[in-house]
Design a protein around this motif. Structure first.
Motif, PDB file in Angstrom:
ATOM      1  N   GLY A  56      -5.789 -19.756 -22.287  1.00  0.00           N
ATOM      2  CA  GLY A  56      -4.572 -19.869 -21.486  1.00  0.00           C
ATOM      3  C   GLY A  56      -3.378 -19.195 -22.134  1.00  0.00           C
ATOM      4  N   TRP A  57      -3.327 -19.221 -23.467  1.00  0.00           N
ATOM      5  CA  TRP A  57      -2.215 -18.559 -24.171  1.00  0.00           C
ATOM      6  C   TRP A  57      -2.356 -17.048 -24.094  1.00  0.00           C
ATOM      7  N   HIS A  58      -3.591 -16.575 -24.028  1.00  0.00           N
ATOM      8  CA  HIS A  58      -3.817 -15.145 -23.838  1.00  0.00           C
ATOM      9  C   HIS A  58      -3.329 -14.722 -22.453  1.00  0.00           C
ATOM     10  N   THR A  59      -3.634 -15.525 -21.447  1.00  0.00           N
ATOM     11  CA  THR A  59      -3.153 -15.216 -20.092  1.00  0.00           C
ATOM     12  C   THR A  59      -1.633 -15.156 -20.070  1.00  0.00           C
ATOM     13  N   ALA A  60      -0.987 -16.121 -20.735  1.00  0.00           N
ATOM     14  CA  ALA A  60       0.481 -16.099 -20.813  1.00  0.00           C
ATOM     15  C   ALA A  60       0.965 -14.823 -21.486  1.00  0.00           C
ATOM     16  N   ALA A  61       0.286 -14.433 -22.578  1.00  0.00           N
ATOM     17  CA  ALA A  61       0.699 -13.239 -23.327  1.00  0.00           C
ATOM     18  C   ALA A  61       0.531 -11.973 -22.471  1.00  0.00           C
ATOM     19  N   MET A  62      -0.551 -11.908 -21.695  1.00  0.00           N
ATOM     20  CA  MET A  62      -0.739 -10.739 -20.823  1.00  0.00           C
ATOM     21  C   MET A  62       0.368 -10.663 -19.779  1.00  0.00           C
ATOM     22  N   CYS A  63       0.770 -11.819 -19.251  1.00  0.00           N
ATOM     23  CA  CYS A  63       1.886 -11.831 -18.292  1.00  0.00           C
ATOM     24  C   CYS A  63       3.181 -11.391 -18.959  1.00  0.00           C
ATOM     25  N   MET A  64       3.389 -11.831 -20.210  1.00  0.00           N
ATOM     26  CA  MET A  64       4.599 -11.410 -20.933  1.00  0.00           C
ATOM     27  C   MET A  64       4.633  -9.901 -21.055  1.00  0.00           C
ATOM     28  N   ARG A  65       3.487  -9.281 -21.336  1.00  0.00           N
ATOM     29  CA  ARG A  65       3.443  -7.830 -21.454  1.00  0.00           C
ATOM     30  C   ARG A  65       3.888  -7.165 -20.140  1.00  0.00           C
ATOM     31  N   TRP A  88      -2.078 -23.669 -16.034  1.00  0.00           N
ATOM     32  CA  TRP A  88      -3.236 -22.798 -15.932  1.00  0.00           C
ATOM     33  C   TRP A  88      -4.029 -23.256 -14.716  1.00  0.00           C
ATOM     34  N   LYS A  89      -4.012 -22.452 -13.654  1.00  0.00           N
ATOM     35  CA  LYS A  89      -4.492 -22.931 -12.352  1.00  0.00           C
ATOM     36  C   LYS A  89      -5.904 -22.511 -12.042  1.00  0.00           C
ATOM     37  N   GLN A  90      -6.290 -21.328 -12.502  1.00  0.00           N
ATOM     38  CA  GLN A  90      -7.634 -20.816 -12.256  1.00  0.00           C
ATOM     39  C   GLN A  90      -8.080 -20.067 -13.505  1.00  0.00           C
ATOM     40  N   PRO A  91      -9.397 -20.014 -13.760  1.00  0.00           N
ATOM     41  CA  PRO A  91      -9.871 -19.257 -14.916  1.00  0.00           C
ATOM     42  C   PRO A  91      -9.568 -17.759 -14.778  1.00  0.00           C
TER      43      PRO A  91
END
Lengths: 150, 150
Positions: A56-65, A88-91
């Motif tokens: 989930g933190w990776h997903t957040a980081a990708m959005c930050m990018r 985190w709503k969906q994988p």
């Protein structure tokens, strides 16, 4: 450059395109979130997820990018105090392509610093099927164009 | 292995030791948060921070690593729905050493799934001077040991 005065409550934006790879999911997770459903394809098949999924933190980081490559680039941003309601709503899976939707929810001038504005924005990370995979409310700070003109 | 029934509201833990390096701050930021105060030491000196500082998402990721190496390891964790009130309170700099404090704030059994418990925990990331640099409320899910015994 867009300043506090240039942003309107209700304004929406859509931007970004991030291709999620298996290699990057595993690389991030080995360093920051080494749970087996993020690092090991076989183990992930036996997990509650049933397949390898991004931290989930990776997903957040990708959005930050995508934020940095997108709207932050032309804003007089002064950083963020934090975020509320991170969900985190969906994988997020290898092969997904993510993009971003944002909406400005609220804005107000700082009471302690008239050169600074607060802007609260909803962010949604969306996959290629239109599913929202992550969301949060960003508590941004942005410089004012004309602090003296209240 | 610790299950839902084994966790008590008010329980606190302190754990972890993460040494923050300049190389890692820059490497994370170049990939996920390429703002110059995270990626370029000289540019950072002219920024509002006055020095190179870690991306807030990097700080969160470092704390996640300490959670995975720490309490998550011996818990029947089912992941997290999200976090509330994520706040970046102080800059994280090269040479800092971070550790974690947690406190369980609330717990309750899922109404829709009696095999699942919800556990809300405050997390604080603390540097070597005792300053809280990041905090959030984690919305965790954890398996019940004896789901039938209500």
């Amino acid at each position: 450059m867009r300043y506090y005065e240039d942003l309107d409550v209700g304004e929406t934006q859509e931007f970004g395109e991030y291709h999620v790879t298996k290699a990057e999911i595993i690389e991030f997770a080995e360093r920051y979130d080494p749970q087996s459903f993020h690092t090991d394809e076989e183990a992930a098949e036996d997990s509650a997820f049933g397949e390898l999924v991004a931290s989930g933190w990776h997903t957040a980081a990708m959005c930050m990018r995508m934020l940095v490559d997108g709207p932050i680039q032309d804003r007089a941003s002064m950083g963020a105090r934090g975020v509320d309601e991170l969900r985190w709503k969906q994988p997020v899976r290898p092969g997904d392509t993510l993009s971003i939707r944002t909406e400005i929810l609220d804005k107000r001038v700082s009471e302690s610093d008239p050169e600074r504005g607060y802007v609260d924005s909803l962010l949604e990370g969306v996959n290629q099927d239109g599913d929202v995979v992550i969301s949060w409310i960003g508590l941004g700070m942005i410089a004012r164009r004309n602090p003296g003109e209240d």
